[in-house]
Design an enzyme around this catalytic site. Structure first.
Site, PDB file in Angstrom:
ATOM      1  N   HIS A  45       0.809  -1.214   0.000  1.00  0.00           N
ATOM      2  CA  HIS A  45       0.000   0.000   0.000  1.00  0.00           C
ATOM      3  C   HIS A  45       0.846   1.270   0.000  1.00  0.00           C
ATOM      4  O   HIS A  45       0.386   2.314  -0.477  1.00  0.00           O
ATOM      5  CB  HIS A  45      -0.974  -0.038   1.183  1.00  0.00           C
ATOM      6  CG  HIS A  45      -2.032  -1.079   1.033  1.00  0.00           C
ATOM      7  ND1 HIS A  45      -2.632  -1.717   2.098  1.00  0.00           N
ATOM      8  CD2 HIS A  45      -2.590  -1.619  -0.094  1.00  0.00           C
ATOM      9  CE1 HIS A  45      -3.519  -2.590   1.640  1.00  0.00           C
ATOM     10  NE2 HIS A  45      -3.509  -2.546   0.322  1.00  0.00           N
ATOM     11  N   HIS A  74      -9.089  -6.806  -7.497  1.00  0.00           N
ATOM     12  CA  HIS A  74      -9.414  -7.738  -6.409  1.00  0.00           C
ATOM     13  C   HIS A  74      -9.533  -6.905  -5.135  1.00  0.00           C
ATOM     14  O   HIS A  74      -8.682  -6.952  -4.250  1.00  0.00           O
ATOM     15  CB  HIS A  74      -8.346  -8.810  -6.265  1.00  0.00           C
ATOM     16  CG  HIS A  74      -8.179  -9.681  -7.470  1.00  0.00           C
ATOM     17  ND1 HIS A  74      -7.561  -9.248  -8.625  1.00  0.00           N
ATOM     18  CD2 HIS A  74      -8.546 -10.967  -7.709  1.00  0.00           C
ATOM     19  CE1 HIS A  74      -7.551 -10.233  -9.515  1.00  0.00           C
ATOM     20  NE2 HIS A  74      -8.147 -11.281  -8.980  1.00  0.00           N
ATOM     21  N   SER A  90      -6.872  -1.335  -0.183  1.00  0.00           N
ATOM     22  CA  SER A  90      -6.490  -0.504  -1.324  1.00  0.00           C
ATOM     23  C   SER A  90      -7.612   0.415  -1.820  1.00  0.00           C
ATOM     24  O   SER A  90      -7.330   1.563  -2.202  1.00  0.00           O
ATOM     25  CB  SER A  90      -5.960  -1.373  -2.463  1.00  0.00           C
ATOM     26  OG  SER A  90      -6.849  -2.427  -2.782  1.00  0.00           O
ATOM     27  N   GLU A 103     -14.746  -6.933  -7.408  1.00  0.00           N
ATOM     28  CA  GLU A 103     -14.604  -7.997  -6.414  1.00  0.00           C
ATOM     29  C   GLU A 103     -15.525  -9.151  -6.782  1.00  0.00           C
ATOM     30  O   GLU A 103     -16.709  -8.955  -7.037  1.00  0.00           O
ATOM     31  CB  GLU A 103     -14.941  -7.480  -5.016  1.00  0.00           C
ATOM     32  CG  GLU A 103     -14.908  -8.532  -3.927  1.00  0.00           C
ATOM     33  CD  GLU A 103     -13.580  -9.297  -3.852  1.00  0.00           C
ATOM     34  OE1 GLU A 103     -13.626 -10.551  -3.791  1.00  0.00           O
ATOM     35  OE2 GLU A 103     -12.508  -8.644  -3.873  1.00  0.00           O
ATOM     36  N   GLY A 134     -12.052 -10.101 -11.441  1.00  0.00           N
ATOM     37  CA  GLY A 134     -11.078  -9.087 -11.800  1.00  0.00           C
ATOM     38  C   GLY A 134     -10.305  -9.401 -13.061  1.00  0.00           C
ATOM     39  O   GLY A 134      -9.923  -8.498 -13.815  1.00  0.00           O
ATOM     40  N   ASP A 149      -4.301  -7.610  -7.148  1.00  0.00           N
ATOM     41  CA  ASP A 149      -3.900  -8.143  -5.836  1.00  0.00           C
ATOM     42  C   ASP A 149      -4.706  -9.413  -5.553  1.00  0.00           C
ATOM     43  O   ASP A 149      -5.587  -9.425  -4.702  1.00  0.00           O
ATOM     44  CB  ASP A 149      -4.158  -7.063  -4.776  1.00  0.00           C
ATOM     45  CG  ASP A 149      -3.741  -7.495  -3.382  1.00  0.00           C
ATOM     46  OD1 ASP A 149      -3.046  -8.515  -3.257  1.00  0.00           O
ATOM     47  OD2 ASP A 149      -4.112  -6.797  -2.422  1.00  0.00           O
TER      48      ASP A 149
END
Length: 282
Positions: free
Chosen positions: A18, A41, A102, A120, A146, A166
């Site tokens: 991050h 994601h 995120s 998601e 994603g 991610d």
């Protein structure tokens, strides 16, 4: 190992990942032109460290808690400041309880002209994410795989921005999917910035991933890694990695200041190591 966000919220890998995200966002904000962030994601967006999966693992105590309590010295501390501001924004009373994933870090840093698209696939997480961003006109939450989104949502109309990938590594083949996803996305939007997170657990799998990235022929690929302990047998998570395609020109220099400081702070008994390497390009 399942790297679904809720289990590892605020751990050492989140901190490194991050901070890199925040540095890319800070770079994009240097120009007035709008940009779009596509988070493939996204998870639920915000995590209660005192409850559920995060409480059971307690990994955040060796991650974000260390950073908040001890900080980073000098220039590294200044570079980490935007990320820490996003964390503190979710904990206005000064007690570290909530960790922003995120989407929340991104949303905290967006200007009025910028947009976030959060994808998601997990149905419960997608519903929670939609609730967390209800009424936010700058954020669009979609219940979607994603990997599919990397094709259908590119290029963004802003023509500037970042695709953050991610994945939870719940299934085998994630490294292969990342390479294939990058190739597909890069064909559609070759000028975009792409950031791919991956766990450091099985060195052979990571080495094969790096070789596959080299074979894509994509011109600018930067590899950033931090380990907090040596590899072990049986394998356990010993580090965190990020591949950045078309990285901001300042990112390599910034990470050369950040990664050594983070390695010292987050590693077991000072055994942290870091890697800054061009897989292709510079």
């Amino acid at each position: 190992m399942n790297y679904r966000h809720a289990f590892h919220a605020g751990n050492f890998a989140d901190v490194v990942k991050h901070i890199i995200l925040a540095r890319i966002l800070a770079y994009l904000m240097r120009k007035d032109a709008p940009f779009r962030i596509i988070d493939t994601h996204a998870g639920v967006g915000l995590y209660d460290l005192f409850a559920g999966e995060a409480e059971r693992t307690g990994e955040w105590q060796e991650g974000i808690a260390r950073l908040v309590e001890r900080g980073l010295p000098g220039a590294a501390g200044e570079l980490a400041a935007p990320y820490l501001a996003a964390v503190r924004a979710q904990n206005p009373d000064g007690v570290l309880r909530y960790y922003p994933g995120s989407p929340f870090i991104t949303r905290h840093m967006l200007r009025s002209q910028d947009r976030l698209m959060a994808l998601e696939l997990h149905p419960e997480d997608a519903a929670a994410l939609k609730e967390n961003f209800a009424g936010d006109i700058q954020t669009r939450v979609t219940h979607l795989d994603g990997w599919a989104g990397m094709g259908t949502h590119l290029p963004p109309k802003e023509k500037r921005g970042l695709v953050l990938v991610d994945p939870p590594f719940e299934e085998k083949g994630e490294f292969t999917r990342m390479v294939q996803g990058l190739e597909k996305a890069h064909r559609r939007w070759p000028g975009g910035i792409y950031a791919f997170w991956y766990p450091l657990k099985e060195p052979e799998a990571v080495a094969a991933y790096i070789q596959a990235l080299k074979a894509t022929g994509i011109a600018k690929i930067l590899r950033l890694e931090l380990t907090i302990r040596p590899p072990s047998s049986p394998p356990r998570l010993h580090g965190t990695g990020m591949i950045v395609v078309n990285p901001p020109y300042v990112l390599e220099e910034e990470m050369a200041m950040l990664l050594p400081a983070l390695a010292e702070l987050l590693s077991d008994e000072g055994r942290g190591r870091w890697t800054i390497e061009w897989v292709a390009g510079e």
